[in-house]
Design an enzyme around this catalytic site. Structure first.
Site, PDB file in Angstrom:
ATOM      1  N   GLY A  46       5.798   1.306   6.350  1.00  0.00           N
ATOM      2  CA  GLY A  46       6.359   0.172   5.634  1.00  0.00           C
ATOM      3  C   GLY A  46       5.313  -0.895   5.422  1.00  0.00           C
ATOM      4  O   GLY A  46       4.337  -0.977   6.185  1.00  0.00           O
ATOM      5  N   GLN A  51       2.045  -9.090   3.827  1.00  0.00           N
ATOM      6  CA  GLN A  51       0.942  -8.384   4.491  1.00  0.00           C
ATOM      7  C   GLN A  51      -0.248  -8.132   3.568  1.00  0.00           C
ATOM      8  O   GLN A  51      -1.337  -7.796   4.039  1.00  0.00           O
ATOM      9  CB  GLN A  51       1.430  -7.045   5.059  1.00  0.00           C
ATOM     10  N   CYS A  93       2.545  -2.373  13.872  1.00  0.00           N
ATOM     11  CA  CYS A  93       2.508  -3.099  12.606  1.00  0.00           C
ATOM     12  C   CYS A  93       1.087  -3.048  12.063  1.00  0.00           C
ATOM     13  O   CYS A  93       0.128  -3.249  12.816  1.00  0.00           O
ATOM     14  CB  CYS A  93       2.920  -4.546  12.846  1.00  0.00           C
ATOM     15  N   LEU A  94       0.964  -2.795  10.758  1.00  0.00           N
ATOM     16  CA  LEU A  94      -0.376  -2.713  10.151  1.00  0.00           C
ATOM     17  C   LEU A  94      -1.113  -4.056  10.236  1.00  0.00           C
ATOM     18  O   LEU A  94      -2.340  -4.079  10.165  1.00  0.00           O
ATOM     19  CB  LEU A  94      -0.273  -2.260   8.691  1.00  0.00           C
ATOM     20  N   HIS A 135      12.100  -4.511  10.484  1.00  0.00           N
ATOM     21  CA  HIS A 135      10.705  -4.926  10.660  1.00  0.00           C
ATOM     22  C   HIS A 135      10.189  -5.621   9.394  1.00  0.00           C
ATOM     23  O   HIS A 135       9.561  -6.688   9.478  1.00  0.00           O
ATOM     24  CB  HIS A 135       9.863  -3.688  10.995  1.00  0.00           C
ATOM     25  N   GLU A 136      10.475  -5.038   8.237  1.00  0.00           N
ATOM     26  CA  GLU A 136       9.968  -5.620   6.984  1.00  0.00           C
ATOM     27  C   GLU A 136      10.690  -6.928   6.646  1.00  0.00           C
ATOM     28  O   GLU A 136      10.056  -7.873   6.184  1.00  0.00           O
ATOM     29  CB  GLU A 136      10.086  -4.613   5.830  1.00  0.00           C
ATOM     30  N   HIS A 139       9.136  -9.643   8.486  1.00  0.00           N
ATOM     31  CA  HIS A 139       7.906 -10.132   7.834  1.00  0.00           C
ATOM     32  C   HIS A 139       8.229 -11.169   6.755  1.00  0.00           C
ATOM     33  O   HIS A 139       7.519 -12.163   6.608  1.00  0.00           O
ATOM     34  CB  HIS A 139       7.144  -8.977   7.169  1.00  0.00           C
TER      35      HIS A 139
HETATM   36 NI    NI Z   1       4.573  -4.962  10.122  1.00  0.00          NI
END
Ligand code: NI
Length: 170
Positions: A46, A51, A93-94, A135-136, A139
């Site tokens: 995701g 991000q 998380c990226l 999660h998204e 963000h």
């Molecule tokens: Ni993330």
């Protein structure tokens, strides 16, 4: 298409409320294409627009990380309308590379939003997909999975991140 730079924890765009999207235009479609390519290149399951430095309410999700691209979801202005149950799983998380932690998330969520054609969409999601939506959406509200941890665990990871920042490794 292009792989975009993924910004990391500490970047102000990640701590801000992202803004609702009102117009779906060519620029937005291009951003989505680039976000999909960026997510698959990472690889990740995701990616939210903040991000890649864009403070807009948009996310792409593919819980197979590209193995089955038919599972790809593009969601604009997502809202979690209902949630049910609890599930604890390791989450990363990226934007927080190299760190994972067990996070409690709902087992099932009902999500509404818009697709890239401006059509209203809704998803009934469970398990990993429910986790990805939560999660998204976090963000888009300026939150990280770290905010879902106990203060002790959160501070431990933040301290390690600060060390990486000081060492020029972040
Ligand atoms: Ni993330």
């Amino acid at each position: 298409m292009a792989v975009l730079e993924i910004v990391k924890f500490g970047h102000p765009v990640l701590s801000a409320q992202a803004l609702p999207i009102e117009n779906i235009n060519g620029d937005l479609q291009k951003l989505v294409s680039n976000m999909i390519e960026t997510m698959y290149a990472a690889p990740g399951v995701g990616l939210a627009a903040p991000q890649v430095g864009i403070g807009k309410r948009l996310a792409v999700i593919d819980v197979t990380a590209g193995e089955d691209p038919s599972t790809l979801i593009v969601i604009i202005n997502p809202e979690i309308k209902e949630s049910e149950g609890e599930l604890v799983r390791d989450e990363g998380c990226l934007s927080v590379p190299d760190f994972t932690a067990e996070v409690v998330r709902p087992k099932r969520v009902f999500v509404t939003g818009m697709d890239l054609n401006g059509k209203n969409v809704e998803y009934e999601a469970t398990d990993l997909l429910a986790r990805a939506f939560c999660h998204e959406v976090d963000h888009l509200n300026g939150k990280f999975f770290l905010d879902r941890l106990s203060a002790i665990k959160r501070e431990l990871i933040k301290r390690k991140i600060r060390k990486k920042v000081q060492a020029g490794e972040w």
